[in-house]
Design a protein around this motif. Structure first.
Motif, PDB file in Angstrom:
ATOM      1  N   THR A  95     -12.196   1.661  -9.986  1.00 31.24           N
ATOM      2  CA  THR A  95     -13.103   1.697 -10.235  1.00 31.24           C
ATOM      3  C   THR A  95     -12.208   3.299 -11.335  1.00 31.24           C
ATOM      4  N   GLY A  96     -11.605   3.254 -12.024  1.00 28.78           N
ATOM      5  CA  GLY A  96     -11.220   3.729 -12.804  1.00 28.78           C
ATOM      6  C   GLY A  96     -11.415   5.743 -12.121  1.00 28.78           C
ATOM      7  N   THR A  97     -11.212   6.240 -10.881  1.00 32.05           N
ATOM      8  CA  THR A  97     -10.836   7.086 -10.373  1.00 32.05           C
ATOM      9  C   THR A  97      -9.322   7.466  -8.836  1.00 32.05           C
ATOM     10  N   LEU A 138       6.017   1.093  -5.653  1.00 35.64           N
ATOM     11  CA  LEU A 138       6.913   2.160  -6.238  1.00 35.64           C
ATOM     12  C   LEU A 138       7.272   3.880  -5.307  1.00 35.64           C
ATOM     13  N   LEU A 139       5.919   4.281  -4.674  1.00 36.97           N
ATOM     14  CA  LEU A 139       6.427   5.012  -4.163  1.00 36.97           C
ATOM     15  C   LEU A 139       7.200   4.785  -2.965  1.00 36.97           C
ATOM     16  N   ALA A 140       7.445   3.681  -2.478  1.00 37.52           N
ATOM     17  CA  ALA A 140       8.059   3.047  -1.420  1.00 37.52           C
ATOM     18  C   ALA A 140       9.505   3.126  -1.776  1.00 37.52           C
ATOM     19  N   PRO A 165      -4.552   5.186  -8.108  1.00 36.71           N
ATOM     20  CA  PRO A 165      -6.090   4.612  -8.294  1.00 36.71           C
ATOM     21  C   PRO A 165      -6.802   3.974  -6.842  1.00 36.71           C
ATOM     22  N   ILE A 166      -8.054   4.264  -7.031  1.00 33.45           N
ATOM     23  CA  ILE A 166      -9.215   4.046  -5.985  1.00 33.45           C
ATOM     24  C   ILE A 166      -9.931   2.087  -6.272  1.00 33.45           C
ATOM     25  N   TYR A 167      -9.295   1.390  -5.684  1.00 35.19           N
ATOM     26  CA  TYR A 167      -9.779  -0.056  -6.457  1.00 35.19           C
ATOM     27  C   TYR A 167     -11.155  -0.088  -5.587  1.00 35.19           C
ATOM     28  N   ASP A 168     -12.135  -1.214  -5.141  1.00 36.79           N
ATOM     29  CA  ASP A 168     -13.129  -1.370  -4.515  1.00 36.79           C
ATOM     30  C   ASP A 168     -12.665  -2.275  -3.614  1.00 36.79           C
ATOM     31  N   LYS A 213       0.461  -0.967 -13.266  1.00 33.85           N
ATOM     32  CA  LYS A 213      -0.665   0.412 -13.192  1.00 33.85           C
ATOM     33  C   LYS A 213      -1.721   0.046 -11.882  1.00 33.85           C
ATOM     34  N   HIS A 214      -1.165  -1.481 -11.233  1.00 34.44           N
ATOM     35  CA  HIS A 214      -2.727  -1.408 -10.134  1.00 34.44           C
ATOM     36  C   HIS A 214      -1.721  -1.208  -8.710  1.00 34.44           C
ATOM     37  N   LEU A 215      -3.013  -0.318  -7.995  1.00 34.13           N
ATOM     38  CA  LEU A 215      -2.696   0.511  -7.012  1.00 34.13           C
ATOM     39  C   LEU A 215      -0.856  -0.413  -6.145  1.00 34.13           C
ATOM     40  N   TRP A 216      -1.649  -0.973  -6.009  1.00 34.49           N
ATOM     41  CA  TRP A 216      -0.320  -2.141  -5.086  1.00 34.49           C
ATOM     42  C   TRP A 216       0.943  -1.696  -5.626  1.00 34.49           C
TER      43      TRP A 216
END
Length: 312
Positions: A217-219, A306-308, A208-211, A298-301
């Motif tokens: 941002t929903g993208t 989780l990916l790490a 997810p892309i955050y400003d 669901k947050h970017l962080w």
């Protein structure tokens, strides 16, 4: 010259293990014992041990560093200081942890329940860090402060040092990787060379892309780092790899600076990542059970954390 000696050699007369004066092991005893040990080694033994010492044993351990750039204060989390005056103590209540005598902020109940599983350090101080302590801590050097030292970028990150001397745990995986919002949040390889810079994963997976103020941002990112052009398949990659290898052999013979060796390493790792797909599968969150994804959040962080874990 006779080849067999019946008398003792000089090093035996050090009497390394004989106690002198008080019955204590002294520095003198230790030095003599060390000399006696060296004398007992032949040159091949010494060379063999030297070679073994220069090749540190590889382990499969990994480290995940969660760098809180602009995160909550220590007095709001791990070091609330409830007995201090109101102007320099935490604003929240405190709770006991699983370790007797250790307290944390009341909003960290899960961490408090697992305090016996980790070490809490409350004594770190980035002296003279000038608001950019990340380079200082991630390199372990006070002079790695870019705002006051023009050569700060030369001090390598600890991750880069590990990448150089230990390498990756698997040939198709990078040794040192990062997700980052700003380049100033991460320490790079500096004087070790760019081949030991962190592998930046931002465009390698869908996230997810955050400003700038943390609003979703929903993208999502494109995750196009490993995408192949439509006209390029795996067979053509193999053909090009063989041709490139032939050119590289010629270029390496002409190269005196070593730069081609670095390029060869980049090319090899890139091909291993694309063809082996191990890296791509690690960064594919759709392979993670939904329950685990919900547990992380669901947050970017949270997704990056989780990916790490998936990469390890």
């Amino acid at each position: 010259m006779p080849t067999n000696h019946s008398h003792t050699h000089a090093f035996m007369n050090f009497n390394a293990m004989r106690r002198e004066g008080l019955a204590l092991v002294s520095r003198r005893n230790v030095l003599k014992a060390g000399l006696a040990g060296v004398a007992g080694l032949s040159l091949p033994d010494l060379l063999r041990l030297q070679s073994r010492a220069s090749q540190p044993a590889k382990t499969k351990r990994s480290l995940i560093l969660l760098w809180m750039a602009g995160g909550p204060s220590h007095i709001d989390t791990w070091d609330p200081k409830p007995d201090r005056p109101i102007e320099n103590r935490g604003p929240f209540g405190v709770i006991n942890t699983k370790v007797p005598g250790v307290i944390v902020c009341e909003h960290l109940p899960k961490m408090a329940a697992q305090m016996n599983q980790f070490t809490l350090i409350r004594s770190v101080d980035c002296e003279h860090s000038n608001h950019e302590p990340n380079r200082v801590i991630q390199s372990g050097h006070l002079d790695a402060e870019p705002r006051v030292n023009s050569k700060a970028h030369l001090y390598p990150a600890i991750g880069s040092v590990v990448a150089k001397h230990h390498g990756a745990n698997h040939p198709s995986m990078p040794a040192y990787t990062t997700f980052m919002k700003s380049r100033s949040h991460v320490a790079f390889a500096g004087q070790l060379g760019k081949q030991y810079d962190p592998f930046v994963l931002n465009q390698a997976t869908k996230l997810p892309i955050y400003d700038l103020v943390g609003t979703d941002t929903g993208t999502m990112t494109d995750a196009n780092l490993f995408k192949l052009p439509a006209e390029l398949n795996y067979e053509r990659i193999g053909d090009r790899r063989g041709l490139l290898h032939q050119f590289d052999r010629v270029r390496n013979e002409l190269d005196a600076s070593g730069s081609m060796e670095v390029m060869d390493r980049y090319n090899q790792q890139a091909v291993d990542m694309v063809l082996g797909r191990r890296m791509q599968e690690a960064l594919d969150l759709s392979r993670e059970p939904a329950a685990n994804r919900d547990r992380y959040g669901k947050h970017l962080w949270c997704q990056q954390a989780l990916l790490a874990r998936r990469m390890v």
